[in-house]
Structure formats: C-alpha cells, structure tokens
Write a protein that holds these residues in place. Structure first.
Motif, PDB file in Angstrom:
ATOM      1  N   PRO A 257      -1.299   0.059  -6.943  1.00 13.97           N
ATOM      2  CA  PRO A 257      -0.076   0.879  -6.863  1.00 13.97           C
ATOM      3  C   PRO A 257      -0.201   2.091  -5.946  1.00 13.97           C
ATOM      4  O   PRO A 257       0.752   2.461  -5.270  1.00 13.97           O
ATOM      5  N   GLU A 258      -1.372   2.695  -5.905  1.00  3.40           N
ATOM      6  CA  GLU A 258      -1.515   3.899  -5.069  1.00  3.40           C
ATOM      7  C   GLU A 258      -2.146   3.571  -3.715  1.00  3.40           C
ATOM      8  O   GLU A 258      -2.777   4.426  -3.092  1.00  3.40           O
ATOM      9  N   GLU A 259      -1.953   2.360  -3.249  1.00  2.69           N
ATOM     10  CA  GLU A 259      -2.589   1.912  -2.001  1.00  2.69           C
ATOM     11  C   GLU A 259      -2.261   2.825  -0.811  1.00  2.69           C
ATOM     12  O   GLU A 259      -3.103   3.062   0.053  1.00  2.69           O
ATOM     13  N   LEU A 260      -1.042   3.375  -0.799  1.00  3.14           N
ATOM     14  CA  LEU A 260      -0.646   4.238   0.326  1.00  3.14           C
ATOM     15  C   LEU A 260      -1.475   5.514   0.386  1.00  3.14           C
ATOM     16  O   LEU A 260      -1.476   6.202   1.398  1.00  3.14           O
ATOM     17  N   ASN A 261      -2.135   5.831  -0.704  1.00  2.00           N
ATOM     18  CA  ASN A 261      -2.947   7.056  -0.731  1.00  2.00           C
ATOM     19  C   ASN A 261      -4.439   6.729  -0.790  1.00  2.00           C
ATOM     20  O   ASN A 261      -5.251   7.558  -1.165  1.00  2.00           O
ATOM     21  N   MET A 262      -4.784   5.496  -0.427  1.00  3.17           N
ATOM     22  CA  MET A 262      -6.194   5.089  -0.496  1.00  3.17           C
ATOM     23  C   MET A 262      -6.824   5.057   0.886  1.00  3.17           C
ATOM     24  O   MET A 262      -6.263   4.465   1.809  1.00  3.17           O
ATOM     25  N   ASP A 263      -7.983   5.694   0.999  1.00  4.31           N
ATOM     26  CA  ASP A 263      -8.727   5.578   2.256  1.00  4.31           C
ATOM     27  C   ASP A 263      -9.798   4.504   2.091  1.00  4.31           C
ATOM     28  O   ASP A 263      -9.893   3.854   1.056  1.00  4.31           O
ATOM     29  N   ILE A 264     -10.618   4.370   3.107  1.00  3.86           N
ATOM     30  CA  ILE A 264     -11.568   3.243   3.102  1.00  3.86           C
ATOM     31  C   ILE A 264     -12.577   3.354   1.962  1.00  3.86           C
ATOM     32  O   ILE A 264     -13.008   2.341   1.409  1.00  3.86           O
TER      33      ILE A 264
ATOM     34  N   PHE B 214      -7.160  17.504  -8.961  1.00  2.13           N
ATOM     35  CA  PHE B 214      -5.849  16.955  -9.309  1.00  2.13           C
ATOM     36  C   PHE B 214      -5.676  15.530  -8.804  1.00  2.13           C
ATOM     37  O   PHE B 214      -5.040  14.711  -9.442  1.00  2.13           O
ATOM     38  N   LYS B 215      -6.258  15.248  -7.656  1.00  2.00           N
ATOM     39  CA  LYS B 215      -6.162  13.880  -7.136  1.00  2.00           C
ATOM     40  C   LYS B 215      -6.845  12.904  -8.100  1.00  2.00           C
ATOM     41  O   LYS B 215      -6.343  11.814  -8.363  1.00  2.00           O
ATOM     42  N   MET B 216      -7.975  13.329  -8.644  1.00  2.00           N
ATOM     43  CA  MET B 216      -8.699  12.452  -9.578  1.00  2.00           C
ATOM     44  C   MET B 216      -7.979  12.376 -10.924  1.00  2.00           C
ATOM     45  O   MET B 216      -7.794  11.299 -11.482  1.00  2.00           O
ATOM     46  N   ILE B 217      -7.558  13.541 -11.383  1.00  2.00           N
ATOM     47  CA  ILE B 217      -6.901  13.578 -12.704  1.00  2.00           C
ATOM     48  C   ILE B 217      -5.637  12.724 -12.711  1.00  2.00           C
ATOM     49  O   ILE B 217      -5.325  12.034 -13.672  1.00  2.00           O
ATOM     50  N   LEU B 218      -4.918  12.762 -11.602  1.00  2.00           N
ATOM     51  CA  LEU B 218      -3.619  12.096 -11.544  1.00  2.00           C
ATOM     52  C   LEU B 218      -3.699  10.652 -11.036  1.00  2.00           C
ATOM     53  O   LEU B 218      -2.676  10.012 -10.828  1.00  2.00           O
ATOM     54  N   ASP B 219      -4.911  10.140 -10.855  1.00  6.22           N
ATOM     55  CA  ASP B 219      -5.046   8.750 -10.420  1.00  6.22           C
ATOM     56  C   ASP B 219      -4.649   7.840 -11.582  1.00  6.22           C
ATOM     57  O   ASP B 219      -5.289   7.859 -12.634  1.00  6.22           O
ATOM     58  N   VAL B 220      -3.610   7.046 -11.387  1.00  6.73           N
ATOM     59  CA  VAL B 220      -3.077   6.259 -12.509  1.00  6.73           C
ATOM     60  C   VAL B 220      -3.944   5.057 -12.866  1.00  6.73           C
ATOM     61  O   VAL B 220      -3.853   4.532 -13.970  1.00  6.73           O
ATOM     62  N   THR B 221      -4.797   4.611 -11.947  1.00  7.99           N
ATOM     63  CA  THR B 221      -5.581   3.412 -12.257  1.00  7.99           C
ATOM     64  C   THR B 221      -7.032   3.716 -12.614  1.00  7.99           C
ATOM     65  O   THR B 221      -7.667   2.930 -13.308  1.00  7.99           O
ATOM     66  N   LYS B 222      -7.564   4.840 -12.112  1.00  3.01           N
ATOM     67  CA  LYS B 222      -8.976   5.119 -12.392  1.00  3.01           C
ATOM     68  C   LYS B 222      -9.199   6.478 -13.063  1.00  3.01           C
ATOM     69  O   LYS B 222     -10.297   6.759 -13.505  1.00  3.01           O
ATOM     70  N   GLY B 223      -8.174   7.314 -13.090  1.00  5.48           N
ATOM     71  CA  GLY B 223      -8.328   8.688 -13.571  1.00  5.48           C
ATOM     72  C   GLY B 223      -8.527   8.761 -15.078  1.00  5.48           C
ATOM     73  O   GLY B 223      -8.360   7.768 -15.797  1.00  5.48           O
ATOM     74  N   PRO B 224      -8.874   9.946 -15.564  1.00 12.46           N
ATOM     75  CA  PRO B 224      -9.125  10.101 -17.001  1.00 12.46           C
ATOM     76  C   PRO B 224      -7.880   9.865 -17.862  1.00 12.46           C
ATOM     77  O   PRO B 224      -7.997   9.583 -19.045  1.00 12.46           O
ATOM     78  N   LEU B 234       3.453   3.609 -17.403  1.00  8.68           N
ATOM     79  CA  LEU B 234       3.367   4.038 -16.000  1.00  8.68           C
ATOM     80  C   LEU B 234       2.029   3.629 -15.364  1.00  8.68           C
ATOM     81  O   LEU B 234       1.580   4.227 -14.396  1.00  8.68           O
ATOM     82  N   GLY B 235       1.406   2.597 -15.932  1.00 11.91           N
ATOM     83  CA  GLY B 235       0.110   2.153 -15.425  1.00 11.91           C
ATOM     84  C   GLY B 235       0.161   1.660 -13.991  1.00 11.91           C
ATOM     85  O   GLY B 235      -0.837   1.649 -13.295  1.00 11.91           O
ATOM     86  N   ASN B 236       1.331   1.214 -13.580  1.00 12.24           N
ATOM     87  CA  ASN B 236       1.480   0.728 -12.200  1.00 12.24           C
ATOM     88  C   ASN B 236       2.300   1.673 -11.338  1.00 12.24           C
ATOM     89  O   ASN B 236       2.733   1.305 -10.252  1.00 12.24           O
ATOM     90  N   TRP B 237       2.529   2.879 -11.854  1.00 13.39           N
ATOM     91  CA  TRP B 237       3.332   3.834 -11.102  1.00 13.39           C
ATOM     92  C   TRP B 237       2.397   4.748 -10.311  1.00 13.39           C
ATOM     93  O   TRP B 237       1.484   5.348 -10.871  1.00 13.39           O
ATOM     94  N   ALA B 238       2.602   4.800  -9.034  1.00 13.68           N
ATOM     95  CA  ALA B 238       1.742   5.649  -8.212  1.00 13.68           C
ATOM     96  C   ALA B 238       2.574   6.820  -7.699  1.00 13.68           C
ATOM     97  O   ALA B 238       3.439   6.647  -6.843  1.00 13.68           O
ATOM     98  N   TRP B 239       2.301   7.989  -8.248  1.00 14.16           N
ATOM     99  CA  TRP B 239       3.065   9.177  -7.841  1.00 14.16           C
ATOM    100  C   TRP B 239       2.901   9.448  -6.347  1.00 14.16           C
ATOM    101  O   TRP B 239       3.807   9.955  -5.694  1.00 14.16           O
ATOM    102  N   SER B 240       1.736   9.082  -5.820  1.00 15.40           N
ATOM    103  CA  SER B 240       1.464   9.420  -4.419  1.00 15.40           C
ATOM    104  C   SER B 240       2.294   8.596  -3.442  1.00 15.40           C
ATOM    105  O   SER B 240       2.317   8.884  -2.254  1.00 15.40           O
ATOM    106  N   THR B 241       2.946   7.555  -3.935  1.00 18.04           N
ATOM    107  CA  THR B 241       3.782   6.758  -3.035  1.00 18.04           C
ATOM    108  C   THR B 241       5.261   7.089  -3.196  1.00 18.04           C
ATOM    109  O   THR B 241       6.110   6.462  -2.576  1.00 18.04           O
ATOM    110  N   ASP B 242       5.563   8.023  -4.068  1.00 18.85           N
ATOM    111  CA  ASP B 242       6.952   8.449  -4.283  1.00 18.85           C
ATOM    112  C   ASP B 242       7.099   9.873  -3.756  1.00 18.85           C
ATOM    113  O   ASP B 242       6.381  10.782  -4.197  1.00 18.85           O
ATOM    114  N   ALA B 243       8.021  10.044  -2.807  1.00 15.45           N
ATOM    115  CA  ALA B 243       8.123  11.333  -2.107  1.00 15.45           C
ATOM    116  C   ALA B 243       8.308  12.508  -3.067  1.00 15.45           C
ATOM    117  O   ALA B 243       7.585  13.509  -2.991  1.00 15.45           O
TER     118      ALA B 243
END
Lengths: 491, 385
Positions: A257-264, B214-224, B234-243
């Motif tokens: 889901p966060e692929e757009l924010n993933m680097d290598i 914050f980047k780590m905390i807010l990671d929906v797939t790997k974060g705490p 919201l397990g598949n919701w990625a805030w970083s891809t929504d403006a």
C-alpha cells in the motif's frame, strides 16, 4: 563462518599478500584520499572496507564521505567547479561523468592505466569498458559495478500457481494479479504481486525506463529511446511512453500500500522477507537472496528480461505489433531492450587534486576493480556491486561457490549475459545534464502522475517541455554531438 | 593645565600628555564601535552578504565549469518561470476554470479587503501606513485567488499554498494545544513538574529524528501500530499515498515537535500573571472562563503574539519533516517552498532555487509583518485600552 565471509577474508588476505601493482608498501604514507559516494553499507561499505585494505598496503588513508543518492552529483559538481576540491574521488553513475568532463573537471586516466599491469581492462565487458568508462575516447571512470535492470520472479510461487515466468509486461501484470495476496513468506501474511521502489527523489525513474525502452527502442542501442538522437527532440510524448507510464502505474495495484513512499532499501527488506512475487531490480537480488536474513527466498528468486509485443512506430506515433520491420531485433515476437539503468557505479578522479593524490586515487580505484577484489564483491549482495567483468560471467563456479545452486547460478548469469549481448540493449543517458533530464524532470513528473495529481498526457507533455529546456540550456548542437559520442551515430 | 586631558583630540598627542594616554582616550570613546564591530562584521559576512549575493543567483542562469561558476544574467526570467513558466504548476498549482465557490470566495475577499482599505483611508492613516496596507491587501488577494482557483475549483495547489497550509493550520493547532497544556500545567495538579519535563522533551529532538520516527511509527504494514491499523480496517491504507493524509501527518509530526516550544513560553507567561488579580476576580464571583478571558489572556497576549510570530517564521521554513517522511510526495503534495528550493538547488538549478528562496522571503516578510501590524498590535492596543 560461512563461505561468503571466508571469501572476503581470503580475498583480503590475497590482496594484502599479493598486491604488486603500481603502489608499494608505505608508498602513500601521509596521503589522504577523500571519496564521495552514496550512504552505506551498499557501495560505501565496500569502498570503506577496501579502503582499509589499501591503507595497509600503501599507507594511503581513505576517507569515505556519504551523502544521499540525490545529492551525490550536485555535491561533486559544486565541490570541483567552485575550487573547494575537498573530494578527490567520486563514486557515481558512469553517465554523470560526461558533464564533469566537459567542464574539464575529470582526470584522464589513460596515462595511469598505461602504467598499471593489474587492472586487466580486457576482462571488463565491452559495454562497460568502452561506453561506461570512456568519455571522448579517454578512460575517465573506473567501473566497480555493472548495471542492468531485470525482472525477478519467485520461482517457487510461480510453479505453485502453474505460471510461466513473464516474457512481456502484460505477463508481468497477469502474474502479479494472480499471486497478489498469497502467503509467499510462510508466515501466514499476505504477499504482494509486485514490489517496485516508487518513492520520489530516489530511483523510481529507472523502472519506468526499463519498461519504456522495450516499447520505444527497436533498431539497436544507437537508436535510443529518450530522444531522437539526430535532433535531440524528446521522444517522450508518444504512445510508447504513455503505455510504459500506464503499465508502471498498473503494477501499483498489486504492490504494497505504501509503495509510492518506498525506496530501494524498503523494497529490498520486503522481498528478502519473502513478501514479493515479482520485482524490477538491478543485479543485486541475485546474491542478496543468499544473505542470512533472506532464508525464505534463498535460491528461489530467478531473473529474466521482459519485453513487449507492441512497439512504437515513430512515423505514425502509434503502437504497432512486433514484426521483422517494426522490431528487427525481436526474439520470438517480443522486442527486448534491456536497460543499463544507471550504467554501474564507477570512480572518477578530480583533475585538480594533488598529483600524488591523483596517482594514489587511481591506484585505489584500480585495486577495487581488479579481479581479486571485484570477483568476490559481486557475489556479495550487501556491496551493491553487480557483475561487469567477463571472468565473472563466463562460468557458474563463482556463483555456486557463493552459495547459489547450479540452476539459479545459470539463470542469473544467463539473464545478465542476455542483456549484455542483446544488440538492442538500451543505454542510460550519457550526455551533459543526464541527471537533470531523468533524476529531476522525469522523476518529478512521474511522481505527480503516480500520485494522481496529473494525467499521463500532462506528465509526458511536462517532461517534453522540461527536457527541451535542459537541451536549450546546454546547447542543442552540443547535446547532439555528445549523444553521438555516447551511443554512436544517430540512425 | 588640569583640564588639558579632557580637551585632547583622538590621534593627537597634545603637549604635556603622553601618547599612550591620548590613544587610551580615543579607544575609550570608540569602544562602543569596537565592541560591536565583530558582531556587525559577522552579520554582514554570514547573513546580509549571502542575502544580497543570492539576488545575483536569482537573476542569473548559473553553470558550473572548471574555472568556477559562470553567470548569465536573465533578469526576472527565473521569477517569471514560477508564475507563468515551466515552474508555474509546481509553485502555484494548476488552474483550469474557476468554480462558483471560487468566484464567491474571491469576490467576498476582494470586498472585505476594499472595505478594510477604505476604513484605513477615512480614519486618517498615514501614507506610509496606507502603502503597507495596500501591499498586505494585494498579497492577501493573491493568496485568496490562488486558493479559489486551486482547492475551491478542484485543482491541485503548489508549494506556495502547501507552505501556507503548514503555517496557518499547523501553527494554529500548535498554539491552541500548547496554550491548553500550559494552562493545565499552571494549575495546582499532582505531578505537574513531571508533565512539564515530559511535554518539553520533543523540542530537544532533531527534526530529522522526528521525521524518521514518525515515518516508522506511521508505517501501516511494518510499524508498531500495524495491529491497530489492521484492527480498524486501515491495514491496507497508506497515508503517504494520499495527498491530504500526508499533509496532515506532516503537521502531526511538526506539531509534536513544536507544541513544547509554545507550551514552555506560554507557561512562563501564565506563571507571571499576578495571583492577586485572579484571586480578586474569584472573590468577585467570576467564572474560570471569565477570569481567563478578562484577566489572564490580556496579560499573556504580548507573549502569545510574540511566540506565534516566532513560530510562524520558523514554520515558513519547514523542510526536514516533508523531506524525510514523504520526500515531498505523493507527487508534490507535501512539498514546502523551502523543499522546492532545496530540490532545485540539488538539481544544480541555482537560479530557480534562489528565485523560490526570495519569493519565500517576500511571502514571510509580508505575512508576518501583516500579522504583527494588523492582528497583534491591534489586539495589544485594545487590551491596553
């Protein structure tokens, strides 16, 4: 101690005992070589490690300065052209060197090579030796890495689903769709059909070119796929690139889901943990799957080159099926154009460094590139160095010794050799402004398209305008000349 | 001859006086200059000179060569590129047709600004004051039109409005929460010293660290908080891809870091409010809200206005968090003007980078001085009255 650690230790020991190049023990006592490259452990880690070995051999002190990937080129350019000269060696993309060479900032390494009996340039694959290392006929960069982007697939997952490895991008999407959501890591967690690093200001713009090259370039390497080389008119606002952009975006449906924010680094962590079915990557995943934290995918991640059954007709601007006329280099009805994304990491020496430092710097680059070091480095995933010497690609021995099973070793070498030997191999830009054309303009507009801010047509139009501006800035005639020097006369 | 020393001239050794005494006097008289000279020199070298030298970059096209930087003067081309050229969409946003809501908003804003200028004119404002108001009104109208043509008309906005979003929305949230926390900690509650230290800690952390955290905390797939995100669907919701989500999360990180600054300054102000005033009001039967509005607020207003002004100036320069958390993405949704300038600089586009930096300086000066003159000073005068 596993084989790979043993190999590093052995190589270091051989290097320490057997170094008999230009430099000798204590020859460079008191000399410091400042090197700039990307952050470690990838690339910088290996440079640092060899730096310590070199210091023991020659007395030269190696200091590795690490900056984010996007800052390497501007930092080097600013440092060298403003007279700061705090950097003696830059380890960067071979293609970036041409702009520095045009400004007279790169040292011509031919005289150093003439005195060097150990570098064995003839062992370096012709593409990297003649294209990547040379600028204007002179060797100005010493390759320590060779780059092609390929598609990797989880052999076990495809077999479980009775799927064949992808040959076209449509196959890629179909497979990604079919396996997306399946447990690929054995821990019950759903995996992803496709994983591609798509973060802005990172390296996202390479993968889209890997797709576009197979649709736009058909007549051999000299034809190019970013520009009409004879006029430097951007070749981006057309149906071929549009299809590539759309295919690239489509892969996101089957990605994290966060692929757009993933680097290598993010995607590598993901595929090493077994969560990815397909990838677009450089040569690194081959040896990376042998690392301790990648046990789930060990000997399961196979490589292949993917092409297109439709290609761009440059006269009509439309996509046409592959035929003998439209794509004379096609294989079994598929046009392949393996993309030498980035061109491989190479070291260049600052022309304004002290002469003794320049000699020491060259010797260090030669030391890293020599077979004794390089043939071990390329088998270690963490180094970031991929095969570029013929001795690394002629037999599976090196790879089997590193831990690959015979089948994977054959597949891995085969995919790289197929890319290297393809007459339609596509080249990364090697003209002044190369970094601006792709890492800035293409990357920004691609990111905006991927985020849904603009349509594909707007993105391509913006790229066309941006590229035209850069060409005007550098001078169209000069760019045409440089392009011809890079890939040969325009066809 | 006893007054001869007092009439001696600098650099001259009058008869009857030693040379050392006259130099000493001269140095005494010039001591103020000598003492501030190092500071002035440093300011000139490191602040004012670069500011002016940046103009040279902003009006030039810069290329790197073996002999240094080569400048080709293009005058206002780099500035024009931001408004009408290839950087327009990046800097201002994308314009198509204006929506009805956009027209209404623009007309209402225009009417309000004209009324404000008319009031100033008839109330006898000086010409200098009127000129300042016209500049502020022009900037406000420009921003309002931009807002109407982008967000209110369904279009993407650029880095200019992104920056203002961080400043206006971010600082407002930070001020309200900071004030509330300060008010709470000024009350006689158990463990207030512990909370004071706790609330202050985020300010000590480097913004880069905050960004990565914050980047780590807010990671929906790997974060705490991955189990939490999954639990709430919201397990598949990625805030970083929504403006918008990405912008809000940048503000979240920024607020976490900067609320302590507002908190600590306002706490000091609250603790300086004379207790006898409050106690007198309590004796008179005033409610807590009345006490805050009539006694506490007017007393802390100068400090509150100052802290808000400092925070706003700082917020205009936001760069670390969007750079680390989203690299300005998705697309350019979280890119501030500073980040815009940084990215251009990183591409060796020195001219455009300097132009954006100068536009940011102009925006910061106009918005902050307008805020100070027409909001802060006005309220201060009112409070004093």
């Amino acid at each position: 101690m596993d084989f790979r650690k043993l190999a590093v230790a052995a190589a270091s020991a051989v290097a320490l005992c057997g170094w008999s190049g230009v430099a000798g023990a204590g020859q460079y006592d008191g000399i410091t070589i400042n090197i700039l490259t990307r952050p470690g452990p990838v690339i910088a880690g290996a440079v640092s490690q060899h730096g310590k070995e070199f210091e023991k051999l020659t007395g030269a002190k190696i200091i590795v300065n690490e900056v984010p990937y996007a800052e390497i080129f501007p930092k080097v350019q600013q440092d060298w052209s403003t007279g700061t000269n705090s950097i003696d060696v830059a380890v960067f993309a071979a293609g970036w060197g041409v702009e520095l060479a045009a400004a007279g900032l790169l040292e011509n390494l031919d005289p150093y090579i003439a005195k060097d009996g150990k570098i064995d340039l003839q062992d370096i694959a012709p593409y990297f030796r003649e294209f990547a290392q040379k600028i204007g006929g002179h060797t100005m960069v010493i390759q320590v890495d060779g780059d092609f982007q390929m598609v990797y697939y989880r052999k076990d997952i495809l077999e479980k689903n009775n799927l064949q490895p992808p040959k076209t991008w449509d196959d890629y999407l179909a497979i990604a769709k079919a396996i997306n959501g399946q447990d690929m890591s054995g821990d019950g967690k759903p995996g992803y059909g496709s994983c591609i690093f798509k973060k802005r200001n990172a390296q996202s713009y390479f993968a889209v070119q890997t797709i576009a090259s197979t649709i736009v370039q058909t007549q051999g390497t000299a034809q190019g796929f970013q520009f009409e080389n004879a006029t430097m008119k951007p070749l981006v606002n057309n149906a071929g690139w549009k299809k590539a952009f759309e295919l690239y975006k489509e892969t996101s449906k089957y990605g994290p889901p966060e692929e757009l924010n993933m680097d290598i680094g993010d995607t590598r962590a993901l595929f090493k943990s077994g969560r990815c079915g397909l990838l677009i990557e450089w040569g690194d995943p081959g040896p990376l799957q042998l690392e301790d934290d990648a046990k789930v995918i060990k000997n399961k991640l196979y490589a292949t080159n993917v092409g297109s059954k439709e290609v761009l007709d440059r006269k009509t601007g439309k996509l046409v099926p592959v035929s003998k006329e439209s794509a004379p280099n096609a294989i079994d009805g598929i046009n392949y154009a393996p993309f030498s994304a980035f061109g491989g990491w190479g070291g260049a020496v600052n022309a304004k460094s002290d002469p003794k430092v320049k000699q020491a710097a060259y010797d260090f680059l030669s030391f890293m590139s020599q077979k004794e070091q390089s043939n071990v480095d390329v088998t270690l995933g963490w180094t970031g160095f991929n095969p570029y010497r013929l001795s690394q690609l002629k037999s599976t021995d090196l790879w089997v010794k590193s831990g690959m099973d015979e089948g994977l070793a054959k597949n891995y070498m085969g995919a790289i050799n197929d890319a290297l030997n393809n007459p339609n191999m596509s080249s990364d830009l090697k003209i002044p402004g190369a970094q601006q054309y792709t890492a800035v303009v293409l990357d920004t507009e691609l990111a905006r398209y991927m985020a849904g801010e603009i349509t594909v047509d707007e993105a391509l139009k913006n790229i066309e305008a941006g590229w035209e501006k850069i060409t005007r800035d550098f001078g169209r005639d000069e760019q045409i000349k440089q392009m011809a020097l890079a890939v040969g006369p325009a066809k | 001859m006893s007054d001869g020393t007092a009439t001696s001239q600098p650099g001259i050794s009058p008869a009857g006086l030693s040379r050392g005494e006259s130099w000493g006097e001269w140095f005494d008289r010039q001591s103020r200059t000598f003492f501030i000279a190092p500071a002035v020199t440093l300011v000139l070298l490191f602040a004012i000179f670069p500011t002016f030298y940046t103009i040279v970059f902003a009006i030039s096209h810069v290329r790197f060569s073996a002999t240094g930087l080569k400048f080709r003067t293009v005058w206002f081309e780099n500035f024009a590129a931001q408004f009408t050229g290839n950087q327009q969409v990046h800097f201002l946003g994308r314009f198509t047709s204006m929506s009805t809501a956009g027209w209404v908003f623009s007309l209402v804003t225009a009417g309000a600004l004209l009324w404000w200028l008319y009031r100033a004119f008839v109330s006898g404002a000086t010409w200098v004051g009127l000129a300042g108001r016209v500049i502020s009104a022009a900037m406000a109208m420009f921003i309002a039109l931009l807002f109407a043509a982008t967000l209110l008309s369904g279009n993407q906005w650029g880095t200019l409005l992104n920056t203002l979003f961080y400043v206006v929305v971010g600082c407002s949230i930070q001020f309200v929460i900071g004030l509330m926390l300060a008010f709470l900690c000024s009350q006689p509650v158990i463990g207030k010293n512990f909370f004071r230290v706790l609330f202050f800690i985020p300010l000590m952390i480097t913004p880069l660290g905050v960004g990565y955290a914050f980047k780590m905390i807010l990671d929906v797939t790997k974060g705490p908080f991955q189990p939490f995100w999954k639990l709430v669907g919201l397990g598949n919701w990625a805030w970083s891809t929504d403006a918008w989500a990405a912008r809000w999360f940048v503000i979240l990180g920024d607020s976490w870091q900067w609320i302590p600054f507002i908190f600590i300054v306002l706490l000091a102000a609250l603790e300086n409010v004379p207790k006898d005033h409050v106690e007198a009001a309590q004796v008179d039967g005033a409610s807590s809200f009345q006490i805050f509005r009539e006694i506490t607020w007017p007393q802390i207003l100068p400090v509150a206005a100052t802290v808000m002004l400092i925070r706003m100036i700082e917020a205009f320069k936001i760069v670390d968090l969007p750079n680390i958390m989203t690299a300005g993405g998705p697309g350019i949704a979280t890119e501030s003007m500073t980040l815009h300038s940084l990215f251009l600089w990183r591409a060796n586009d020195m001219g455009d980078s300097a132009a954006v930096a100068y536009l940011l300086l102009i925006l910061t000066v106009v918005v902050c001085s307008s805020f100070f003159n027409y909001v802060v000073l006005k309220r201060l005068r009112k409070a004093r009255a």
